[in-house]
Scaffold this motif. Sequence first.
Motif: not given
Lengths: 201, 201
Positions: A1, A4-5, A7-8, A31, B57, B63-66, B72, B89, B92-93, B96-97
């Motif tokens: 990942x 972000x998704x 929409x965000x 957010x 969520x 975490x935010x999600x569709x 993840x 979030x 988290x990114x 992750x990065x």
Amino acid sequence: MSEYINEIEKLIHLLTYLPGVGPKNAERIAFFLANTSKDFKEDFISTLSSLSKNVRKCEICHNFSNDKICKLCSSTERDNSILCVVEKPQDLLAVEKSGAFRGRYYVLHKLLSPVDNILPDDIDVNGLINAIKRFGVKEVILALKSSVEGEATSILLFETLKSLKVKITKLATGLPKGGELEFVDEKTIYEAILGRKNFEN
Amino acid sequence: MSEYINEIEKLIHLLTYLPGVGPKNAERIAFFLANTSKDFKEDFISTLSSLSKNVRKCEICHNFSNDKICKLCSSTERDNSILCVVEKPQDLLAVEKSGAFRGRYYVLHKLLSPVDNILPDDIDVNGLINAIKRFGVKEVILALKSSVEGEATSILLFETLKSLKVKITKLATGLPKGGELEFVDEKTIYEAILGRKNFEN
């Protein structure tokens, strides 16, 4: 990942276009919005929709309005002999709140700024001339800020309006150099209006 | 006239709720939006609508999600033995990065902060326990910022998770005191993850 998704990401992107909102702040706001209640989001959406549908520029003074002609321009209780030119609706409200002025207005929405590619043709001088003629204005107050852009715009308007045989004045000095009109206190604006001077290039 | 038209007043009011946006900035943003193209406004509205409708969520990591379960959490390529707890979030990114972590996550969305009325009961520890059990997690990294709130939250989680017999670690020191995790560079986060230590109150 790595992102972000959708929409965000999209919202962050749009938010960075807003004045005073940098990339990190845009992320925070996005957010925050994702985290707020559905009610707040719906309220925001309906307010923006209503702004998009119901807010236009007044055909005479170019201030924002719900109607073709705004309340100030359609009022019969204003002094037709004098018109105040301002940069922004916020400035108009600041002048109005000072209580020193009961005439007509004209909102430019921008100032000359070659750096930002705002050239003389981008300033709607014809709209101003039409407003002057419509109301039979005898005096035009150039209430623009005392920055390079404000002064350049005042000079442009002065040169264009000269032939109309209206008196052209500017606010009394005393405004802080480069200061935004909207942040000046009411008393200072009141005195600047009373002490206004003939415009001379 | 003492105020702007309704739609603009309402928008200014809503904008002041956004983080980092003061009253004057809210006014500027509202007028910017009133002045932008219809296309920009429509784009903004549809993005917010889509956010409101399609973003939820994740039931596991929050975490935010569709989807009910985010990408993840539903991925089979992540390490189930280790889980990283973050505040936001954005954090988290950032983790992750850094590339140093391929396990599971849990997003708190808030930290303990009695001043802001965020009390132990407001931290969803049960959700974290469920995630630990679901994945069979052996180690939990508390990747919260080194502020009073972050440390208080780490202690709360440490005390609650002790009975689960999972190893509890925290990021290596080296993070700036009180610094937001999201603003730390990837290299520093990488080293902080590799140098993580057992959590001791």
